[in-house]
Design a protein around this motif. Structure first.
Motif, mmCIF file in Angstrom:
data_model
loop_
_atom_site.group_PDB
_atom_site.id
_atom_site.type_symbol
_atom_site.label_atom_id
_atom_site.label_comp_id
_atom_site.label_asym_id
_atom_site.label_seq_id
_atom_site.Cartn_x
_atom_site.Cartn_y
_atom_site.Cartn_z
ATOM 1 N N GLU A 69 -25.607 -39.759 -18.743
ATOM 2 C CA GLU A 69 -25.567 -40.134 -19.997
ATOM 3 C C GLU A 69 -25.108 -38.797 -20.765
ATOM 4 O OE1 GLU A 69 -28.848 -41.614 -21.939
ATOM 5 O OE2 GLU A 69 -30.153 -40.584 -20.600
ATOM 6 N N ASP A 70 -24.703 -39.101 -22.110
ATOM 7 C CA ASP A 70 -24.367 -37.798 -22.737
ATOM 8 C C ASP A 70 -25.574 -37.023 -23.324
ATOM 9 O OD1 ASP A 70 -21.387 -38.401 -22.012
ATOM 10 O OD2 ASP A 70 -20.948 -39.126 -23.970
ATOM 11 N N ILE A 71 -25.231 -35.717 -23.329
ATOM 12 C CA ILE A 71 -26.330 -35.118 -24.189
ATOM 13 C C ILE A 71 -25.935 -34.108 -25.148
ATOM 14 C CG2 ILE A 71 -28.150 -33.213 -23.593
ATOM 15 C CD1 ILE A 71 -28.847 -34.662 -21.252
ATOM 16 N N GLU A 72 -26.372 -34.527 -26.526
ATOM 17 C CA GLU A 72 -25.843 -33.610 -27.524
ATOM 18 C C GLU A 72 -26.832 -32.647 -28.246
ATOM 19 O OE1 GLU A 72 -25.567 -35.238 -32.044
ATOM 20 O OE2 GLU A 72 -25.530 -36.728 -30.418
ATOM 21 N N ALA A 73 -26.277 -31.454 -28.041
ATOM 22 C CA ALA A 73 -27.332 -30.319 -28.480
ATOM 23 C C ALA A 73 -26.875 -29.930 -29.716
ATOM 24 C CB ALA A 73 -27.308 -29.162 -27.387
ATOM 25 N N THR A 74 -27.739 -29.820 -30.661
ATOM 26 C CA THR A 74 -27.568 -29.185 -31.977
ATOM 27 C C THR A 74 -28.271 -27.999 -32.333
ATOM 28 O OG1 THR A 74 -27.363 -31.530 -32.892
ATOM 29 C CG2 THR A 74 -27.174 -29.984 -34.355
ATOM 30 N N ILE A 75 -27.451 -26.634 -32.488
ATOM 31 C CA ILE A 75 -28.051 -25.661 -32.598
ATOM 32 C C ILE A 75 -28.257 -25.408 -34.362
ATOM 33 C CG2 ILE A 75 -27.814 -22.957 -32.420
ATOM 34 C CD1 ILE A 75 -25.692 -23.559 -30.429
ATOM 35 N N LEU A 76 -29.599 -25.326 -34.642
ATOM 36 C CA LEU A 76 -30.053 -25.211 -36.006
ATOM 37 C C LEU A 76 -30.112 -23.770 -36.305
ATOM 38 C CD1 LEU A 76 -30.336 -26.852 -38.383
ATOM 39 C CD2 LEU A 76 -32.457 -27.666 -37.887
ATOM 40 N N LEU A 77 -29.314 -22.923 -36.653
ATOM 41 C CA LEU A 77 -29.773 -21.444 -36.642
ATOM 42 C C LEU A 77 -28.906 -21.010 -37.912
ATOM 43 C CD1 LEU A 77 -29.897 -20.039 -33.011
ATOM 44 C CD2 LEU A 77 -31.800 -20.084 -34.761
ATOM 45 N N LYS A 78 -29.439 -20.121 -38.539
ATOM 46 C CA LYS A 78 -28.799 -19.254 -39.621
ATOM 47 C C LYS A 78 -27.841 -18.559 -39.130
ATOM 48 C CE LYS A 78 -32.152 -19.571 -43.404
ATOM 49 N NZ LYS A 78 -32.747 -18.930 -44.400
ATOM 50 N N GLY A 79 -26.809 -18.011 -39.789
ATOM 51 C CA GLY A 79 -25.888 -17.298 -39.495
ATOM 52 C C GLY A 79 -26.586 -15.759 -39.587
ATOM 53 N N GLY A 80 -26.304 -14.954 -38.610
ATOM 54 C CA GLY A 80 -27.184 -13.457 -38.550
ATOM 55 C C GLY A 80 -28.297 -13.727 -37.970
ATOM 56 N N HIS A 81 -28.746 -14.841 -37.333
ATOM 57 C CA HIS A 81 -29.831 -14.756 -36.517
ATOM 58 C C HIS A 81 -29.743 -13.845 -35.262
ATOM 59 C CE1 HIS A 81 -33.043 -16.575 -34.136
ATOM 60 N NE2 HIS A 81 -33.724 -16.607 -35.081
ATOM 61 N N PRO A 82 -30.771 -13.217 -34.792
ATOM 62 C CA PRO A 82 -30.411 -12.238 -33.698
ATOM 63 C C PRO A 82 -30.298 -13.131 -32.567
ATOM 64 C CG PRO A 82 -32.900 -12.053 -34.528
ATOM 65 C CD PRO A 82 -32.340 -12.980 -35.551
ATOM 66 N N ASP A 83 -30.737 -14.415 -32.331
ATOM 67 C CA ASP A 83 -30.572 -15.061 -30.991
ATOM 68 C C ASP A 83 -29.219 -15.910 -31.023
ATOM 69 O OD1 ASP A 83 -32.865 -13.839 -30.427
ATOM 70 O OD2 ASP A 83 -34.166 -15.814 -30.948
ATOM 71 N N LEU A 84 -28.618 -16.021 -32.308
ATOM 72 C CA LEU A 84 -27.609 -17.120 -32.432
ATOM 73 C C LEU A 84 -26.493 -16.856 -31.494
ATOM 74 C CD1 LEU A 84 -26.391 -19.362 -33.980
ATOM 75 C CD2 LEU A 84 -25.190 -17.525 -35.520
ATOM 76 N N ASN A 85 -25.822 -15.610 -31.151
ATOM 77 C CA ASN A 85 -24.897 -15.490 -30.153
ATOM 78 C C ASN A 85 -25.289 -16.003 -28.782
ATOM 79 O OD1 ASN A 85 -22.477 -14.594 -29.092
ATOM 80 N ND2 ASN A 85 -23.233 -12.463 -28.521
ATOM 81 N N ASP A 86 -26.510 -15.382 -28.395
ATOM 82 C CA ASP A 86 -27.133 -15.823 -26.933
ATOM 83 C C ASP A 86 -27.373 -17.248 -26.862
ATOM 84 O OD1 ASP A 86 -27.197 -13.111 -26.312
ATOM 85 O OD2 ASP A 86 -29.163 -13.052 -26.874
ATOM 86 N N VAL A 87 -27.767 -17.978 -27.858
ATOM 87 C CA VAL A 87 -27.937 -19.301 -27.662
ATOM 88 C C VAL A 87 -26.827 -19.968 -27.669
ATOM 89 C CG1 VAL A 87 -28.772 -21.535 -28.704
ATOM 90 C CG2 VAL A 87 -30.375 -19.320 -28.792
ATOM 91 N N GLN A 88 -25.731 -19.594 -28.529
ATOM 92 C CA GLN A 88 -24.285 -20.443 -28.669
ATOM 93 C C GLN A 88 -23.664 -20.224 -27.264
ATOM 94 O OE1 GLN A 88 -22.541 -19.000 -32.294
ATOM 95 N NE2 GLN A 88 -22.074 -21.017 -32.849
ATOM 96 N N THR A 89 -23.622 -18.729 -26.785
ATOM 97 C CA THR A 89 -22.848 -18.568 -25.540
ATOM 98 C C THR A 89 -23.345 -19.224 -24.612
ATOM 99 O OG1 THR A 89 -22.522 -16.295 -26.660
ATOM 100 C CG2 THR A 89 -21.849 -16.745 -24.300
ATOM 101 N N LEU A 90 -24.633 -19.385 -24.349
ATOM 102 C CA LEU A 90 -25.272 -19.963 -23.132
ATOM 103 C C LEU A 90 -25.131 -21.467 -23.193
ATOM 104 C CD1 LEU A 90 -27.043 -19.744 -20.496
ATOM 105 C CD2 LEU A 90 -29.024 -20.278 -22.229
ATOM 106 N N LEU A 91 -25.255 -22.083 -24.412
ATOM 107 C CA LEU A 91 -24.936 -23.452 -24.418
ATOM 108 C C LEU A 91 -23.578 -23.924 -24.245
ATOM 109 C CD1 LEU A 91 -27.695 -24.527 -27.254
ATOM 110 C CD2 LEU A 91 -27.544 -25.070 -24.601
ATOM 111 N N ARG A 92 -22.769 -23.199 -24.706
ATOM 112 C CA ARG A 92 -21.275 -23.046 -24.224
ATOM 113 C C ARG A 92 -20.905 -23.229 -22.822
ATOM 114 N NH1 ARG A 92 -16.373 -21.254 -24.617
ATOM 115 N NH2 ARG A 92 -17.110 -19.009 -24.938
ATOM 116 N N GLU A 93 -21.767 -22.515 -22.122
ATOM 117 C CA GLU A 93 -21.607 -22.618 -20.424
ATOM 118 C C GLU A 93 -22.083 -23.851 -20.102
ATOM 119 O OE1 GLU A 93 -20.266 -20.273 -18.061
ATOM 120 O OE2 GLU A 93 -19.794 -19.047 -19.984
ATOM 121 N N TYR A 94 -22.991 -24.424 -20.540
ATOM 122 C CA TYR A 94 -23.498 -25.717 -20.546
ATOM 123 C C TYR A 94 -22.467 -26.508 -20.620
ATOM 124 C CZ TYR A 94 -28.458 -24.597 -19.993
ATOM 125 O OH TYR A 94 -29.756 -23.995 -19.545
ATOM 126 N N GLN A 95 -21.759 -26.716 -21.728
ATOM 127 C CA GLN A 95 -20.866 -27.525 -22.208
ATOM 128 C C GLN A 95 -19.507 -27.433 -21.359
ATOM 129 O OE1 GLN A 95 -19.595 -27.261 -26.523
ATOM 130 N NE2 GLN A 95 -17.853 -28.117 -26.109
#
Lengths: 488, 251
Positions: A69-95
């Motif tokens: 079934e479909d899984i929907e991930a929502t990243i709730l992070l402020k711009g400039g958060h030190p982990d934002l890029n890592d979390v986003q890039t990794l989850l994009r690999e999932y997508q």
């Protein structure tokens, strides 16, 4: 006359050619579109880098490929958060791995309305989370589960953020997705009616409302179970929690809990010192000795009231806790494994929290000052939390689930006031373990290296002069040279 | 095939003898040099966490690359066909016994080769980084190779767009502006995946986002999707160019 006709024929021919060109351009565009469509669907993705920081492990790709079934991930992070890029890039690999997985990001600073909508849908208790949702099931992964920070450096300036040591995104996210698959019940019941701490109370010392929020955030529903009314444990119970009863439980209730455990039940019991609950004998049948004492350890306390736990023994519940630091228990009683049976159907008990060898189990509650008394006190290390499993392993029937039980010698450590340090995660991990949910996937954290150049100011200036002026000018000069030679 | 070689040599000669090419090269290196120096400055402060691949992302995937591409690609390509048409040499070329496709391909290849030459002097940056011996993660060879692959692919499509705009107008300025507009729209559309959307839009935006493609390449991820994306677009644009020149022949 002839001339005019020839001209007209030429015009016609030109017009035909132009239309021909336009038509073939349109056809080519359609063909290109088709090729794009095919290319987007059939692809190979390879990581040439040596580090492979965002490379998905076979466990993750297998899980993603098997999603129903479909899984929907929502990243709730402020711009400039030190982990934002890592979390986003990794989850994009999932997508990019599966069309069943979809990622969106919400910036709390820019779209407060969307945050509000999310907060209505999910019990978000903190900023900086990733929400995984499948249908009406969800799981909120907080920041601390995906990042490991370096212990704060006392010499560092106050406002300097701690350095990030390792990124555990894949372990955290894959486990969250794993916990969303499958349809097992997700309700955990908190027993009431015998002076237990209540999940609906916001009272600092006796309420568990904060804990209940943590559990809900983990995608599990927490409900009260006033046992007097129902007299039985509901069928949809994924686990039963008995949070520090102050009064003795009636024998039918104790029998019922035993019976529930015997039929692959999942129970967490928290028993405070100086109480008799009637559960002690029943627990001994599950390989757990409940001591009538207080566990003390002068090397692990600040005021004598609390007991710091950590390092932790090696167990699926406690191993991940090391990252979160100490947990704090309040005058726990001893809870110890009673010696394990060899047979597969015998319960196997493991200590989850221990004092050092300098601690002991104090029998005399009122002794002041508290000191070790060799006649009646037992010397450390003393355990005050135990995990019990009676495996389905070895049995023929694979559908038979294991019985899982965790006993804590304290219920104060999850009260609203006390949910600091690793306390909440200690309980949450215990709950996940008894529910056989969110098992550690054994995905290694990715260490975060720091690249640093040691350059003086003068060196930086020289490098600027060379790369911004010198190196480009060299090619300008070559260009001039080429033109000069050409002119001669 | 022989005529292609002759034409290619003619085109290359025309490029490397034009002051425009050397100006473009100097400008390009100044921009990329600034980008590299800023990276060095960042690393010397040590505040930024950088993985082996991430250094290359900062080097190749930064806004500076796009800035350079936006200026350099139109400048390289604007004269390819428009100039010849204006000066009248194109008719000569068209009446010569070579096929239109060969002419376009030779012009395109020459421009692409010059684009590759632009990038050659930038290899000094990773070399410098290695020489400076940074503390921590070393340069990642795989990510570097993938990063340059991405740079070449995006450049190949951008140059095809430039040659195409050059084929539809007589004016070099119009050609350059057209190419600039196309690349600019493509670059800005690259940020679409970073703005919230519905699912289909987001997936399409990802497929066509040059910004995210380049960042992926620069951290060593080689995906056939972006490769196909640029190759298909390059082929389509070149084919359209050939058709445009054919159609124009009859004017």
């Amino acid at each position: 006359m002839e001339m005019r006709e020839m001209r007209r024929a030429g015009r016609r021919r030109r017009r035909a050619l132009r239309w021909n060109a336009v038509a073939s351009l349109v056809l080519a565009a359609i063909l290109a579109g088709l090729l794009h469509y095919l290319a987007a669907r059939h692809y190979v993705r390879r990581d040439w880098s040596g580090v492979g920081f965002y490379r998905l492990s076979p466990k993750t790709t297998a899980l993603l490929d098997s999603l129903q079934e479909d899984i929907e991930a929502t990243i709730l992070l402020k711009g400039g958060h030190p982990d934002l890029n890592d979390v986003q890039t990794l989850l994009r690999e999932y997508q990019l791995r599966t069309p069943r997985f979809f990622v969106a990001r919400v910036d709390p600073d820019r779209s407060p309305a969307r945050v509000e909508a999310l907060a209505k849908r999910f019990p978000i208790t903190e900023p900086n989370v990733v929400i995984f949702a499948a249908g009406d099931r969800f799981r909120i992964v907080p920041e601390r589960e995906w990042i490991e920070l370096e212990p704060p450096d006392p010499d560092a300036p106050k406002n300097q953020a701690p350095r990030r040591r390792a990124f555990l995104g894949e372990a955290a996210f894959t486990a969250a997705i794993q916990s969303l698959t499958g349809e097992e019940p997700r309700v955990v019941y908190f027993l009431e009616g015998h002076g237990e701490k209540s999940i609906e109370s916001a009272e600092p010392g006796f309420g568990l409302s904060q804990l209940a929020r943590l559990i809900r955030q983990d995608g599990v529903e927490a409900r009260r179970l006033p046992l007097d009314e129902t007299r039985r444990i509901p069928d949809d119970a994924a686990a039963l929690v008995i949070a520090g009863p102050r009064r003795r439980l009636p024998q039918p209730a104790v029998d019922m809990i035993h019976d529930y455990l015997d039929h692959s039940g999942r129970v967490i019991v928290m028993l405070d010192s100086r109480t008799q609950t009637g559960l002690e004998d029943m627990l001994s049948r599950w390989g757990v000795r409940v001591g009538d004492d207080v566990v003390v350890d002068p090397t692990r306390t600040l005021t004598g009231q609390e007991l710091l736990v950590g390092p932790y023994p090696d167990h699926p519940i406690t191993s991940p806790l090391a990252r979160y630091g100490y947990s704090v228990f309040y005058q726990p009683r001893s809870i110890e494994p009673m010696g394990n049976g060899e047979a597969a159907d015998r319960p196997r008990a493991t200590s989850l929290a221990l004092t050092t060898a300098k601690g002991w189990a104090e029998r005399d509650f009122d002794a002041r000052p508290i000191r070790f008394d060799a006649d009646q006190d037992r010397p450390g290390p003393i355990a005050f939390a135990v995990a019990v499993e009676r495996g389905a392993a070895g049995t023929v029937d694979v559908r038979l689930r294991a019985t899982r039980l965790v006993v804590f010698g304290d219920s104060q450590f999850v009260a609203n006031r006390s949910l600091t340090g690793a306390n909440g995660d200690f309980f949450l991990n215990a709950l996940r373990w008894v529910m056989e949910r969110h098992e550690p996937m054994g995905l290694a954290p990715k260490s975060i290296a720091e690249v640093r150049l040691h350059l003086t100011r003068r060196q930086m200036q020289a490098l600027a002069a060379f790369f911004i002026i010198g190196w480009p000018s060299l090619f300008a000069l070559i260009g001039v040279g080429v033109r000069m030679r050409r002119r001669h | 095939m022989r005529s292609f070689g002759v034409l290619l040599r003619r085109e290359l000669g025309a490029i490397f003898l034009s002051p425009m090419a050397w100006t473009a090269l100097t400008f390009f290196l100044a921009v990329m040099g600034t980008s590299f120096w800023m990276l060095l400055d960042l690393l010397s402060r040590g505040a930024e966490r950088t993985e082996g691949g991430e250094v290359i992302g900062q080097l190749l995937g930064s806004i500076f690359f796009w800035l350079a591409l936006l200026i350099v690609a139109p400048v390289i390509t604007m004269r390819t066909i428009a100039e010849e048409r204006r000066s009248g040499t194109f008719e000569m070329l068209m009446t010569a016994p070579v096929r239109d496709g060969t002419v376009v391909l030779a012009k395109y290849t020459a421009a692409l080769l010059f684009y590759a030459v632009l990038w050659l002097p930038t290899l000094i940056y990773p070399l410098t980084l290695r020489l400076l011996r940074p503390f921590g993660a070393p340069l990642d060879g795989g990510a570097l190779a993938a990063g340059y692959l991405g740079v070449m692919l995006i450049g190949a499509a951008a140059i095809a767009a430039g040659v195409f705009t050059s084929s539809i107008t007589r004016s070099q300025v119009t050609a350059a502006l057209g190419a600039f507009a196309i690349i600019c729209v493509f670059f800005l559309a690259g940020f679409l995946p970073y703005i919230p959307h519905g699912e289909t839009v987001a997936r399409t935006a990802h497929y066509a986002s040059g910004v995210s493609h380049l960042l992926d390449f620069a951290r060593g991820v080689v995906d056939t999707r972006p490769i196909a994306f640029y190759l298909i677009n390059t082929a389509w644009l070149l084919w359209a160019t050939v058709r445009m020149t054919e159609a124009r022949r009859w004017k």
